[in-house]
Write a protein that holds these residues in place. Sequence first.
Motif, short mmCIF file in Angstrom:
data_model
loop_
_atom_site.label_atom_id
_atom_site.label_comp_id
_atom_site.label_asym_id
_atom_site.label_seq_id
_atom_site.Cartn_x
_atom_site.Cartn_y
_atom_site.Cartn_z
N ILE A 68 0.87 -1.18 0.00
CA ILE A 68 0.00 0.00 0.00
C ILE A 68 0.90 1.23 0.00
O ILE A 68 1.82 1.33 0.81
CB ILE A 68 -0.91 -0.01 1.26
N ARG A 69 0.61 2.14 -0.94
CA ARG A 69 1.42 3.36 -1.04
C ARG A 69 0.58 4.58 -0.67
O ARG A 69 -0.07 5.17 -1.54
CB ARG A 69 1.90 3.56 -2.47
N PRO A 70 0.57 4.95 0.62
CA PRO A 70 -0.17 6.17 0.99
C PRO A 70 0.67 7.41 0.70
O PRO A 70 1.87 7.28 0.38
CB PRO A 70 -0.37 6.03 2.49
N HIS A 71 0.06 8.57 0.82
CA HIS A 71 0.85 9.79 0.71
C HIS A 71 0.38 10.85 1.70
O HIS A 71 -0.81 11.10 1.81
CB HIS A 71 0.79 10.38 -0.71
N GLY A 72 1.33 11.43 2.44
CA GLY A 72 1.03 12.53 3.38
C GLY A 72 -0.07 12.16 4.35
O GLY A 72 -1.14 12.79 4.37
N ILE A 73 0.20 11.17 5.19
CA ILE A 73 -0.84 10.72 6.13
C ILE A 73 -0.99 11.78 7.24
O ILE A 73 -0.01 12.27 7.78
CB ILE A 73 -0.47 9.37 6.78
N PHE A 74 -2.24 12.10 7.56
CA PHE A 74 -2.47 13.04 8.66
C PHE A 74 -3.67 12.55 9.46
O PHE A 74 -4.46 11.73 8.98
CB PHE A 74 -2.68 14.47 8.15
N GLY A 75 -3.79 13.07 10.68
CA GLY A 75 -4.92 12.68 11.53
C GLY A 75 -4.51 12.79 12.99
O GLY A 75 -3.37 13.15 13.30
N PRO A 76 -5.46 12.48 13.90
CA PRO A 76 -5.15 12.56 15.32
C PRO A 76 -3.94 11.70 15.68
O PRO A 76 -3.77 10.61 15.14
CB PRO A 76 -6.42 12.00 15.99
N ARG A 77 -3.11 12.22 16.56
CA ARG A 77 -1.89 11.56 17.07
C ARG A 77 -0.74 11.50 16.08
O ARG A 77 0.26 10.83 16.35
CB ARG A 77 -2.19 10.13 17.59
N ASP A 78 -0.86 12.15 14.90
CA ASP A 78 0.26 12.17 13.96
C ASP A 78 1.43 12.88 14.62
O ASP A 78 1.28 14.01 15.10
CB ASP A 78 -0.19 12.88 12.68
N PRO A 79 2.60 12.21 14.69
CA PRO A 79 3.72 12.84 15.40
C PRO A 79 4.53 13.80 14.55
O PRO A 79 5.44 14.44 15.04
CB PRO A 79 4.58 11.65 15.79
N GLN A 80 4.25 13.89 13.24
CA GLN A 80 5.12 14.76 12.46
C GLN A 80 4.44 15.92 11.76
O GLN A 80 4.80 17.07 12.02
CB GLN A 80 6.01 14.02 11.48
N LEU A 122 -11.66 15.13 2.85
CA LEU A 122 -10.55 15.96 3.31
C LEU A 122 -10.98 17.00 4.34
O LEU A 122 -10.32 17.19 5.37
CB LEU A 122 -9.93 16.65 2.08
N LYS A 123 -12.13 17.65 4.07
CA LYS A 123 -12.58 18.73 4.96
C LYS A 123 -12.85 18.16 6.36
O LYS A 123 -12.40 18.73 7.36
CB LYS A 123 -13.87 19.33 4.37
N GLU A 124 -13.54 17.03 6.40
CA GLU A 124 -13.84 16.43 7.70
C GLU A 124 -12.56 15.93 8.38
O GLU A 124 -12.37 16.08 9.58
CB GLU A 124 -14.83 15.28 7.53
N GLY A 125 -11.65 15.37 7.56
CA GLY A 125 -10.38 14.89 8.11
C GLY A 125 -9.61 16.02 8.75
O GLY A 125 -9.05 15.88 9.85
N ILE A 126 -9.58 17.17 8.09
CA ILE A 126 -8.84 18.33 8.65
C ILE A 126 -9.53 18.77 9.95
O ILE A 126 -8.86 19.00 10.97
CB ILE A 126 -8.76 19.49 7.63
N ALA A 127 -10.86 18.84 9.93
CA ALA A 127 -11.59 19.31 11.14
C ALA A 127 -11.31 18.36 12.31
O ALA A 127 -11.02 18.81 13.44
CB ALA A 127 -13.08 19.37 10.84
N ARG A 128 -11.34 17.06 12.05
CA ARG A 128 -11.12 16.10 13.14
C ARG A 128 -9.68 16.16 13.64
O ARG A 128 -9.39 15.97 14.82
CB ARG A 128 -11.49 14.68 12.67
N THR A 129 -8.76 16.43 12.72
CA THR A 129 -7.34 16.52 13.10
C THR A 129 -7.12 17.75 13.99
O THR A 129 -6.52 17.67 15.07
CB THR A 129 -6.47 16.60 11.83
#
Length: 345
Positions: free
Chosen positions: A170-182, A327-334
């Motif tokens: 699996i090749r993801p790109h630019g993973i983001f979300g709660p608890r992302d350390p970077q 994306l919009k919801e992902g950013i809001a939750r992050t």
Amino acid sequence: MATRVRPGNKRCAVIGGSGFLGRHLVEKLLDKGYTVSVFDIRQSYELPGVTFHLGDLCDPQALAPALRDVSLVFHCASPAPGSDNRALFETVNIKGTRTVIQACAEAGVQKLVLTSSASVVFEGTDIKNGGEDLPYAKKPIDYYTETKIEQEKLVLAACDKEKGFLTVAIRPHGIFGPRDPQLVPILVDTARRGKMKFIIGDGTNLVDFTFVENVVHGHILAAERLRADSPICGKPYHITNDEPVRFWDFMSDVLVGLGYAAPRYHLPYTLVYGLALLLWLLALILRPLVSIKPTFTPMRVALAGTHHYYSCERAKQDMGYKPVVGLKEGIARTVQSYPHLRQGA
Ligand SMILES: NC(=O)C1=CN([C@@H]2O[C@H](COP(=O)(O)OP(=O)(O)OC[C@H]3O[C@@H](n4cnc5c(N)ncnc54)[C@H](OP(=O)(O)O)[C@@H]3O)[C@@H](O)[C@H]2O)C=CC1
Ligand SMILES: CC(C)CCC[C@@H](C)[C@H]1CC[C@H]2C3=C(CC[C@]12C)[C@@]1(C)CCC(=O)C[C@@H]1CC3
């Protein structure tokens, strides 16, 4: 060689299960009724249904107990991409992945799902809607990418229907979300130091940022579709949000959501890239005397100033992939999940 574990049993192992993606994957697997064995160099949480095995994945003896009676293994461990420790990347991502493959064979594991990266085809220049047929980068932008390429090749080449050992990457790109350390912590740290005022280039470059739950969804779909008669055996798959976004709009949405100002002033890409390269060289020369950790590394500048977004058409066709969080919801939750990183907190 051990006897094969009963196919379809709901015991799986997550190598790197203490990390950002790994823990989200573990949580979803538990929701879906799996019992999970986590193998990691550290333990970062406790959950019912999860057994932790601590150790270095380069050590076959440490790995073996984590793979006992397991039919499915997810491998999402890697040194942090920001490191410039070439020897560590080679040891963990290349030598360690060979050890993982061997340990799977010895334990009778039937399926191995690797977390690779879409960056394996990125050379620092524009990629627009890139498919999986793009060649691996001939000049990878850093040691992380160089070793992720070798790691992916190893895992895909190990796919062997005759032996009943199936693999997929699996090749993801630019993973983001709660608890992302970077991503968010680095962004906020840069903003707090007053360095997030500038946009590199004209600010129109499109990039994929992928909400962590979509990445998890892609992994589990791949695992569940991985059968000897499936087209996904031995292949890589891009998993993205399928919503390329302007790099600087994404950064601004996160920054503004956390109460910081959005970057406004434009700087030419070539100028910033050249400066980042000079600084990187300087840091390399001075390393025996002083440790310099530049914020704007050539890799980050290339990621921030070029188009690089990928098609996930193949994942849609072969495994019915569709992002589960927009994306919009992902950013809001992050943004909501980082109260301690808000301006003034
Ligand atoms: N984050 C992103 O944007 C992207 C990530 N990826 C890939 O996704 C995967 C997961 O990334 P992410 O969750 O962000 O990373 P994390 O660093 O959060 O998780 C990786 C985990 O693996 C552990 N680990 C590192 N080395 C070893 C080792 N030798 N033996 C056992 N465990 C080890 C880490 O421990 P410790 O923290 O102590 O090192 C950590 O717990 C990686 O393979 C990465 O290459 C792909 C595309 C994008
Ligand atoms: C200082 C700013 C110009 C940039 C701050 C954000 C960056 C820390 C992130 C933006 C794109 C991210 C990214 C990755 C790491 C974090 C960023 C550079 C990866 C390199 C992580 C590992 C991969 O496999 C590819 C990712 C591409 C995007």
